[in-house]
Every structure is written in C-alpha cells, then in structure tokens.
Design a protein around this motif. Structure first.
Motif, PDB file in Angstrom:
ATOM      1  N   ASP A 250      -4.132  17.476  12.745  1.00 45.31           N
ATOM      2  CA  ASP A 250      -5.021  16.977  11.601  1.00 45.31           C
ATOM      3  C   ASP A 250      -4.280  16.535  10.619  1.00 45.31           C
ATOM      4  O   ASP A 250      -4.508  16.613   9.274  1.00 45.31           O
ATOM      5  CB  ASP A 250      -6.066  18.117  11.100  1.00 45.31           C
ATOM      6  CG  ASP A 250      -7.307  17.437  10.567  1.00 45.31           C
ATOM      7  OD1 ASP A 250      -7.468  16.036  10.505  1.00 45.31           O
ATOM      8  OD2 ASP A 250      -8.148  18.257  10.119  1.00 45.31           O
ATOM      9  N   GLN A 251      -3.372  15.635  10.929  1.00 42.06           N
ATOM     10  CA  GLN A 251      -2.292  15.020   9.736  1.00 42.06           C
ATOM     11  C   GLN A 251      -2.757  13.505   9.721  1.00 42.06           C
ATOM     12  O   GLN A 251      -3.507  13.008  10.513  1.00 42.06           O
ATOM     13  CB  GLN A 251      -0.667  15.406   9.907  1.00 42.06           C
ATOM     14  CG  GLN A 251      -0.286  16.551   9.913  1.00 42.06           C
ATOM     15  CD  GLN A 251       1.021  16.901  10.535  1.00 42.06           C
ATOM     16  OE1 GLN A 251       1.796  15.839  10.645  1.00 42.06           O
ATOM     17  NE2 GLN A 251       1.524  18.027  10.436  1.00 42.06           N
ATOM     18  N   ARG A 252      -2.306  12.925   8.625  1.00 46.22           N
ATOM     19  CA  ARG A 252      -2.643  11.574   8.373  1.00 46.22           C
ATOM     20  C   ARG A 252      -1.139  10.731   7.774  1.00 46.22           C
ATOM     21  O   ARG A 252      -0.636  11.194   7.201  1.00 46.22           O
ATOM     22  CB  ARG A 252      -3.704  11.165   7.326  1.00 46.22           C
ATOM     23  CG  ARG A 252      -5.203  12.044   7.704  1.00 46.22           C
ATOM     24  CD  ARG A 252      -5.703  11.158   8.985  1.00 46.22           C
ATOM     25  NE  ARG A 252      -7.228  11.675   8.921  1.00 46.22           N
ATOM     26  CZ  ARG A 252      -7.400  12.927   9.710  1.00 46.22           C
ATOM     27  NH1 ARG A 252      -6.287  13.439  10.555  1.00 46.22           N
ATOM     28  NH2 ARG A 252      -8.749  13.101  10.019  1.00 46.22           N
ATOM     29  N   LEU A 253      -0.987   9.499   8.484  1.00 45.30           N
ATOM     30  CA  LEU A 253      -0.090   8.764   8.035  1.00 45.30           C
ATOM     31  C   LEU A 253      -0.547   7.603   7.022  1.00 45.30           C
ATOM     32  O   LEU A 253      -1.794   7.045   7.539  1.00 45.30           O
ATOM     33  CB  LEU A 253       0.521   7.874   9.459  1.00 45.30           C
ATOM     34  CG  LEU A 253       1.282   6.825   8.909  1.00 45.30           C
ATOM     35  CD1 LEU A 253       2.647   7.303   8.003  1.00 45.30           C
ATOM     36  CD2 LEU A 253       1.705   5.838  10.046  1.00 45.30           C
ATOM     37  N   SER A 254      -0.407   7.520   5.923  1.00 51.11           N
ATOM     38  CA  SER A 254      -0.759   6.691   5.043  1.00 51.11           C
ATOM     39  C   SER A 254       0.096   5.539   4.682  1.00 51.11           C
ATOM     40  O   SER A 254       1.415   5.806   4.364  1.00 51.11           O
ATOM     41  CB  SER A 254      -1.045   7.424   3.642  1.00 51.11           C
ATOM     42  OG  SER A 254      -2.239   8.427   3.727  1.00 51.11           O
ATOM     43  N   VAL A 255      -0.146   4.171   4.556  1.00 51.70           N
ATOM     44  CA  VAL A 255       0.580   3.051   4.265  1.00 51.70           C
ATOM     45  C   VAL A 255       0.182   2.311   3.318  1.00 51.70           C
ATOM     46  O   VAL A 255      -1.126   1.980   3.274  1.00 51.70           O
ATOM     47  CB  VAL A 255       0.799   2.423   5.843  1.00 51.70           C
ATOM     48  CG1 VAL A 255       1.684   1.167   5.549  1.00 51.70           C
ATOM     49  CG2 VAL A 255       1.290   3.321   6.734  1.00 51.70           C
ATOM     50  N   ILE A 256       0.892   1.831   2.525  1.00 54.30           N
ATOM     51  CA  ILE A 256       0.606   0.828   1.446  1.00 54.30           C
ATOM     52  C   ILE A 256       1.276  -0.553   1.657  1.00 54.30           C
ATOM     53  O   ILE A 256       2.377  -0.767   1.942  1.00 54.30           O
ATOM     54  CB  ILE A 256       1.006   1.519   0.189  1.00 54.30           C
ATOM     55  CG1 ILE A 256       0.427   2.343  -0.329  1.00 54.30           C
ATOM     56  CG2 ILE A 256       0.840   0.063  -0.863  1.00 54.30           C
ATOM     57  CD1 ILE A 256      -1.108   1.990  -0.820  1.00 54.30           C
ATOM     58  N   THR A 257       0.480  -1.706   1.668  1.00 55.66           N
ATOM     59  CA  THR A 257       0.934  -3.104   1.842  1.00 55.66           C
ATOM     60  C   THR A 257       0.298  -3.678   0.657  1.00 55.66           C
ATOM     61  O   THR A 257      -0.739  -3.504   0.504  1.00 55.66           O
ATOM     62  CB  THR A 257       0.564  -3.528   3.168  1.00 55.66           C
ATOM     63  OG1 THR A 257      -0.820  -3.472   3.647  1.00 55.66           O
ATOM     64  CG2 THR A 257       1.471  -2.819   4.242  1.00 55.66           C
ATOM     65  N   PRO A 258       0.975  -4.860   0.268  1.00 55.12           N
ATOM     66  CA  PRO A 258       0.475  -5.760  -0.769  1.00 55.12           C
ATOM     67  C   PRO A 258      -0.857  -6.749  -0.275  1.00 55.12           C
ATOM     68  O   PRO A 258      -0.800  -7.052   0.889  1.00 55.12           O
ATOM     69  CB  PRO A 258       1.513  -6.587  -1.095  1.00 55.12           C
ATOM     70  CG  PRO A 258       2.512  -6.518  -0.155  1.00 55.12           C
ATOM     71  CD  PRO A 258       2.364  -5.327   0.661  1.00 55.12           C
ATOM     72  N   ALA A 259      -1.456  -7.112  -1.049  1.00 50.48           N
ATOM     73  CA  ALA A 259      -2.706  -7.809  -0.706  1.00 50.48           C
ATOM     74  C   ALA A 259      -2.780  -9.202  -1.067  1.00 50.48           C
ATOM     75  O   ALA A 259      -3.648 -10.177  -0.429  1.00 50.48           O
ATOM     76  CB  ALA A 259      -3.950  -6.957  -1.061  1.00 50.48           C
ATOM     77  N   ASP A 260      -1.578  -9.505  -1.927  1.00 47.67           N
ATOM     78  CA  ASP A 260      -1.505 -10.995  -2.292  1.00 47.67           C
ATOM     79  C   ASP A 260       0.054 -11.281  -2.465  1.00 47.67           C
ATOM     80  O   ASP A 260       0.936 -10.387  -2.591  1.00 47.67           O
ATOM     81  CB  ASP A 260      -2.313 -11.164  -3.529  1.00 47.67           C
ATOM     82  CG  ASP A 260      -2.355 -10.432  -4.655  1.00 47.67           C
ATOM     83  OD1 ASP A 260      -0.806 -10.080  -4.965  1.00 47.67           O
ATOM     84  OD2 ASP A 260      -3.152 -10.087  -5.309  1.00 47.67           O
ATOM     85  N   ALA A 261       0.358 -12.433  -2.752  1.00 50.04           N
ATOM     86  CA  ALA A 261       1.724 -12.751  -2.848  1.00 50.04           C
ATOM     87  C   ALA A 261       2.546 -12.228  -4.148  1.00 50.04           C
ATOM     88  O   ALA A 261       3.525 -11.763  -4.133  1.00 50.04           O
ATOM     89  CB  ALA A 261       2.016 -14.306  -2.880  1.00 50.04           C
ATOM     90  N   ARG A 262       1.711 -12.348  -5.179  1.00 51.82           N
ATOM     91  CA  ARG A 262       2.245 -11.831  -6.612  1.00 51.82           C
ATOM     92  C   ARG A 262       2.497 -10.254  -6.246  1.00 51.82           C
ATOM     93  O   ARG A 262       3.573  -9.707  -6.486  1.00 51.82           O
ATOM     94  CB  ARG A 262       1.426 -11.977  -7.699  1.00 51.82           C
ATOM     95  CG  ARG A 262       1.953 -11.352  -8.848  1.00 51.82           C
ATOM     96  CD  ARG A 262       1.091 -11.567 -10.249  1.00 51.82           C
ATOM     97  NE  ARG A 262       1.686 -10.936 -11.252  1.00 51.82           N
ATOM     98  CZ  ARG A 262       1.790  -9.688 -11.314  1.00 51.82           C
ATOM     99  NH1 ARG A 262       1.051  -8.811 -10.532  1.00 51.82           N
ATOM    100  NH2 ARG A 262       2.127  -8.965 -12.446  1.00 51.82           N
ATOM    101  N   SER A 263       1.675  -9.589  -5.811  1.00 46.62           N
ATOM    102  CA  SER A 263       1.779  -7.975  -5.528  1.00 46.62           C
ATOM    103  C   SER A 263       2.924  -7.570  -4.693  1.00 46.62           C
ATOM    104  O   SER A 263       3.725  -6.814  -4.930  1.00 46.62           O
ATOM    105  CB  SER A 263       0.358  -7.443  -5.121  1.00 46.62           C
ATOM    106  OG  SER A 263      -0.707  -7.547  -6.037  1.00 46.62           O
ATOM    107  N   GLU A 264       3.035  -8.723  -3.548  1.00 40.50           N
ATOM    108  CA  GLU A 264       4.302  -8.675  -2.757  1.00 40.50           C
ATOM    109  C   GLU A 264       5.638  -8.650  -3.464  1.00 40.50           C
ATOM    110  O   GLU A 264       6.560  -7.840  -3.156  1.00 40.50           O
ATOM    111  CB  GLU A 264       4.228  -9.646  -1.605  1.00 40.50           C
ATOM    112  CG  GLU A 264       5.246  -9.425  -0.497  1.00 40.50           C
ATOM    113  CD  GLU A 264       5.071 -10.214   0.843  1.00 40.50           C
ATOM    114  OE1 GLU A 264       5.906 -10.095   1.687  1.00 40.50           O
ATOM    115  OE2 GLU A 264       4.244 -11.127   0.593  1.00 40.50           O
ATOM    116  N   ASP A 265       5.618  -9.634  -4.362  1.00 37.81           N
ATOM    117  CA  ASP A 265       6.976  -9.803  -4.955  1.00 37.81           C
ATOM    118  C   ASP A 265       7.296  -8.419  -5.894  1.00 37.81           C
ATOM    119  O   ASP A 265       8.387  -8.095  -6.135  1.00 37.81           O
ATOM    120  CB  ASP A 265       6.721 -11.138  -5.849  1.00 37.81           C
ATOM    121  CG  ASP A 265       6.941 -12.326  -4.977  1.00 37.81           C
ATOM    122  OD1 ASP A 265       7.144 -12.333  -3.831  1.00 37.81           O
ATOM    123  OD2 ASP A 265       6.260 -13.523  -5.522  1.00 37.81           O
TER     124      ASP A 265
END
Length: 281
Positions: A250-265
C-alpha cells in the motif's frame, strides 16, 4: 507494569521554560507580532501548537498536572521543536519513564529506490498510506527544499503550515484530495494507530480538515494539475501522478512533471541549482 513516577517538578519547570525561550515564532510558522518582554514563545503559543488548553500548559510548566500522557508530551515536544534526546529527557522528568519509540516508516524496496535514482530530472518520492515519506530522489529535494526528508509526513504541513496556502495556489482542491485519500486509507487500515493519530491530530488542529472529514468524502488521488508560487520563479504549473505499488505494501510512487514550457525551464533550473521550492502535497 510499573506506574510512572511523579514529575520532577523543579527540573520540568526549568526545562520547559528554557526550551520555550529558544524557539522563535517564525521557527514554528507563527507570526511575530508585537514586542516580547522575554525571548521565545509565549505559553499560549505553545498551548496552541500542542492543541492543549493554556491553563493545562501553565500547570504542566509548573509541575501541577500529575503524570501527563505520552501523546500530549509528544505534542509539546513537537511544539517546542525538541530533538530526540530532549524528547526523551522531557518524558523522564515529566513521567519518570522513557517515551515509546518513534515510528520508523517501512523502507521502500531496493528496486523502487533504484528507480528514483534513475530519474534525476524528475522529482519523485515514495509515500506509505499514512503519507509518510519512505524515499525520494535528489530532484524532489531540489523542488521541496531540504526539509523534505525520509520520515517526514506530507499531510501535516499541508494543513498545519500557514505558508502552504501561499505556495499551493490550488490549496483547497489539493487539501480536499488528501482528506479523501486519508479516509480511504483509514478504511483499509482501521487498526493502524499511526494513521488514526494523524487524522485525530489534523481534526483537532485544522478546522478545514475537520469540516471536510465530516462530509465523508472518499477518493483515490491519482493524477492532476496544480499551480504553485515560487518566490523566485513565479507561478509554475505542474502535473502530478500517483501510482500504486503493486506489492501489497500500500505504498505510492508520486511524480511531478512540468505542464508547460516555462514551468519546464524553471523546474530544470531549480533542479540543476538544487534550489528549494516549498511545496507540499
């Protein structure tokens, strides 16, 4: 079982006053309003942080409450930012016996930890059903800051840290998702004392949590988009995915990714510099 001894009143009083004097309001998320005649927290602020009455805390500091319970002493320990050695000392002088051992979250598997390390540019971490952090990669620390550590809990700061609402621009939605998840998790683990203690603490200390808990919301947080406000990078739009670990833990893997180009930079820059973004949830 031997009954706890009475409090060592002079030492208890001196210890609590000294510990209170060294803590600044900003250290525990309180505003520093007005001049203070003495350094540190006021008694009413400690009582507020520990979720006890001011009268009870004054009597504790004076050694006039008999033998206090372990849970309330741990709440006072947390309010005063005590180290493990100081917590141990407080229990000894207040109860005459050592405190129960702190909960240590079960470790994430070696394969999951290898997976986290293999994602250097993607903030990722493992949570158990109590929202305790079991493992994380360096990108997650760069995103969340050095306070994001194994053994911490992500639900507490979301509801109890006043700064969380400033960083989480979608705080209400994210917070309600956590309430729904905790209810679902408690249903699966009704006999786990740690998750029960967490829910009880949040109900006492957060009116929002208490209101949403009582509306019986149940949900499984799996994915979505949220906006956060970084003091240097401005508004970032981030996607989050929460994946169940299929090993019965009952563990969870959480992942964050950018949603737009500026946030990615901006996110790439934060990770390359190791800059901390204080985001919870």
């Amino acid at each position: 079982m031997t009954a706890p001894r009475a409090a060592n009143r002079p030492e208890l009083s001196a210890f609590l006053r000294a510990m209170r004097a060294r803590v600044r309001p900003e250290d525990v998320g309180l505003p520093d309003i007005g001049r203070r005649r003495t350094p540190g927290l006021r008694r009413q602020e400690v009582a507020q942080l520990a979720a006890v009455s001011i009268d009870w805390y004054i009597r504790l500091e004076q050694g006039r409450v008999g033998v206090p319970g372990t849970a309330v002493l741990d709440a006072v320990s947390q309010a005063l930012n005590l180290s493990e050695a100081e917590r141990h000392h407080l229990h000894l002088i207040a109860r005459g016996e050592a405190p129960p051992a702190r909960h240590v979250p079960a470790p994430a598997s070696g394969s999951l930890q290898h997976l986290l390390r293999s994602m250097p540019a993607t903030p990722a971490w493992i949570l158990d059903f109590r929202f305790d952090v079991l493992a994380h990669n360096e990108a997650a620390v760069a995103l969340f800051g050095p306070g994001f550590a194994v053994g911490g809990n992500t639900a507490r700061p979301l509801f109890l840290d006043p700064g969380a609402r400033d960083f989480q621009l979608d705080w209400t939605r994210i917070a309600r998702e956590h309430v729904g998840n905790l209810r679902a998790n408690l249903t699966r683990h009704p006999d786990d004392p740690r998750i029960r203690d967490l829910v009880d603490e949040l109900r006492r200390k957060s009116p929002d949590f208490a209101t949403w808990w009582d509306d019986q919301t149940v949900q499984e947080r799996t994915n979505g988009t949220k906006r956060v406000l970084h003091p240097a990078g401005g508004v970032l739009t981030l996607r989050y995915d929460v994946l169940a670990v299929q090993d019965g833990s009952d563990q969870r893997l959480s992942v964050i990714t950018p949603a737009d180009a500026r946030s990615e930079d901006v996110l790439r820059s934060l990770i390359s510099r190791g800059g901390g973004l204080r985001v919870v949830g």
